[in-house]
Design a protein around this motif. Structure first.
Motif, mmCIF file in Angstrom:
data_model
loop_
_atom_site.group_PDB
_atom_site.id
_atom_site.type_symbol
_atom_site.label_atom_id
_atom_site.label_comp_id
_atom_site.label_asym_id
_atom_site.label_seq_id
_atom_site.Cartn_x
_atom_site.Cartn_y
_atom_site.Cartn_z
ATOM 1 N N ALA A 159 0.826 -1.205 0.000
ATOM 2 C CA ALA A 159 0.000 0.000 0.000
ATOM 3 C C ALA A 159 0.866 1.262 0.000
ATOM 4 C CB ALA A 159 -0.912 -0.005 1.221
ATOM 5 N N VAL A 160 2.179 1.076 -0.008
ATOM 6 C CA VAL A 160 3.086 2.222 0.122
ATOM 7 C C VAL A 160 3.487 2.742 -1.247
ATOM 8 C CG1 VAL A 160 5.315 2.992 1.037
ATOM 9 C CG2 VAL A 160 3.975 1.268 2.278
ATOM 10 N N LYS A 161 3.306 4.057 -1.441
ATOM 11 C CA LYS A 161 3.775 4.676 -2.678
ATOM 12 C C LYS A 161 4.956 5.570 -2.353
ATOM 13 C CE LYS A 161 -0.803 4.994 -4.626
ATOM 14 N NZ LYS A 161 -1.893 5.948 -4.873
ATOM 15 N N THR A 162 5.966 5.506 -3.187
ATOM 16 C CA THR A 162 7.143 6.343 -2.952
ATOM 17 C C THR A 162 6.917 7.732 -3.534
ATOM 18 O OG1 THR A 162 8.210 5.801 -5.047
ATOM 19 C CG2 THR A 162 8.633 4.319 -3.189
ATOM 20 N N ARG A 163 7.892 8.603 -3.292
ATOM 21 C CA ARG A 163 7.880 9.915 -3.928
ATOM 22 C C ARG A 163 8.195 9.733 -5.421
ATOM 23 N NH1 ARG A 163 13.011 11.632 -5.118
ATOM 24 N NH2 ARG A 163 14.707 10.550 -4.064
ATOM 25 N N HIS A 164 8.292 10.840 -6.132
ATOM 26 C CA HIS A 164 8.624 10.766 -7.554
ATOM 27 C C HIS A 164 10.114 10.536 -7.780
ATOM 28 C CE1 HIS A 164 4.661 12.627 -8.569
ATOM 29 N NE2 HIS A 164 4.810 11.791 -9.572
ATOM 30 N N TYR A 165 10.416 9.691 -8.745
ATOM 31 C CA TYR A 165 11.783 9.529 -9.218
ATOM 32 C C TYR A 165 11.788 9.836 -10.704
ATOM 33 C CZ TYR A 165 12.745 7.026 -4.904
ATOM 34 O OH TYR A 165 12.898 6.703 -3.588
ATOM 35 N N THR A 166 12.973 10.192 -11.210
ATOM 36 C CA THR A 166 13.088 10.426 -12.644
ATOM 37 C C THR A 166 13.775 9.230 -13.284
ATOM 38 O OG1 THR A 166 13.235 12.797 -12.302
ATOM 39 C CG2 THR A 166 13.983 11.977 -14.415
ATOM 40 N N LEU A 167 13.107 8.657 -14.255
ATOM 41 C CA LEU A 167 13.694 7.540 -14.994
ATOM 42 C C LEU A 167 14.209 8.069 -16.326
ATOM 43 C CD1 LEU A 167 12.294 4.024 -15.618
ATOM 44 C CD2 LEU A 167 12.677 5.498 -17.577
ATOM 45 N N LYS A 168 15.431 7.660 -16.671
ATOM 46 C CA LYS A 168 15.973 8.039 -17.972
ATOM 47 C C LYS A 168 16.476 6.780 -18.661
ATOM 48 C CE LYS A 168 17.593 12.488 -16.325
ATOM 49 N NZ LYS A 168 18.760 13.042 -15.625
ATOM 50 N N ALA A 169 15.996 6.565 -19.869
ATOM 51 C CA ALA A 169 16.459 5.419 -20.647
ATOM 52 C C ALA A 169 17.156 5.938 -21.898
ATOM 53 C CB ALA A 169 15.280 4.519 -21.020
#
Ligand SMILES: *[C@@H]1O[C@H](CO)[C@@H](O)[C@H](O)[C@H]1NC(C)=O
Ligand SMILES: *[C@@H]1O[C@H](CO)[C@@H](O)[C@H](O)[C@H]1NC(C)=O
Ligand SMILES: *[C@@H]1O[C@H](CO)[C@@H](O)[C@H](O)[C@H]1NC(C)=O
Length: 193
Positions: A159-169
């Motif tokens: 039920a835990v959501k993390t903060r925002h992360y930036t993904l770069k591919a």
């Protein structure tokens, strides 16, 4: 009379210190157990196909439409991913040619999501060195582009959501052959979070 007060002060400090230390150890243990239970695996990206239409360089500017097929793979058993903002861009020689937004999506655990993205360069101005090598590769029959994906994501564990992360591919080289409709070699992307 002052004796008990003097004696109790160090013991209070000791008590607070011991409690604090115990809390820190417990917290560390909880994080460790959580990490071991979840064991996040990297998110994977590949470019499975790329078609280019209407490729035309006129007056030092490029028109071209790129139809990209991106494959996003979440290998995790316990982690799902919210893709809140997603953008795909096409580059050549470190020059940005075109970009497009991708509709936000939710990726369940152990899920493959295929993204069909149309990215169009409309009169994109080219540096003269870039124009030169682009034309040379084009007439040679194959152009090595780079595709990049940028996304703001949140991870969900239980039920835990993390903060925002930036993904770069970073997907390179995305080799497009001319004329199109030839076989495309799948490209594995480097993914940073
Ligand atoms: C590119 O566009 C110009 C202007 O529209 C046109 O004259 C030319 O034939 C086009 N070239 C190719 C290769 O399609
Ligand atoms: C991945 O998740 C999406 C969205 O929930 C779903 O539409 C799709 O069928 C799933 N793909 C697989 C291979 O399970
Ligand atoms: C490139 O696209 C722009 C915008 O759609 C258009 O005005 C222009 O004529 C196109 N150029 C070529 C060479 O096709």
């Amino acid at each position: 009379m002052a004796q008990p007060a003097r004696a109790s002060r160090p013991s209070i400090i000791r008590c607070v210190a011991v409690t604090g230390l115990a809390l820190i150890v417990l917290l560390g243990l909880a994080v460790l157990i959580f990490w071991l239970a979840v064991r996040p695996k990297p998110l994977e990206y590949t470019v499975d196909d790329t078609r280019v239409h209407g490729f035309n360089i006129t007056d030092h500017a490029l028109n071209a439409t790129f139809d990209l097929t991106l494959r996003s793979y979440n290998r995790n058993h316990h982690v799902s991913v919210y893709y809140d903002d997603v953008e795909a861009t096409v580059w050549y020689d470190e020059q940005l040619l075109a970009g497009a937004e991708v509709a936000p999506f939710y990726q369940p655990r152990r899920n493959v999501t295929t993204l069909d993205v149309r990215v169009a360069a409309r009169a994109a101005p080219l540096l003269s060195s870039v124009e030169k090598s682009l034309k040379r590769e084009r007439s040679g029959g194959g152009v090595a582009f780079e595709v990049r994906v940028w996304a703001r994501i949140r991870l969900k564990v239980g039920a835990v959501k993390t903060r925002h992360y930036t993904l770069k591919a970073y997907c390179s080289p995305v080799l497009v052959r001319f004329p199109s409709a030839q076989e495309f070699e799948k490209v594995y992307c480097d993914v940073d979070i």
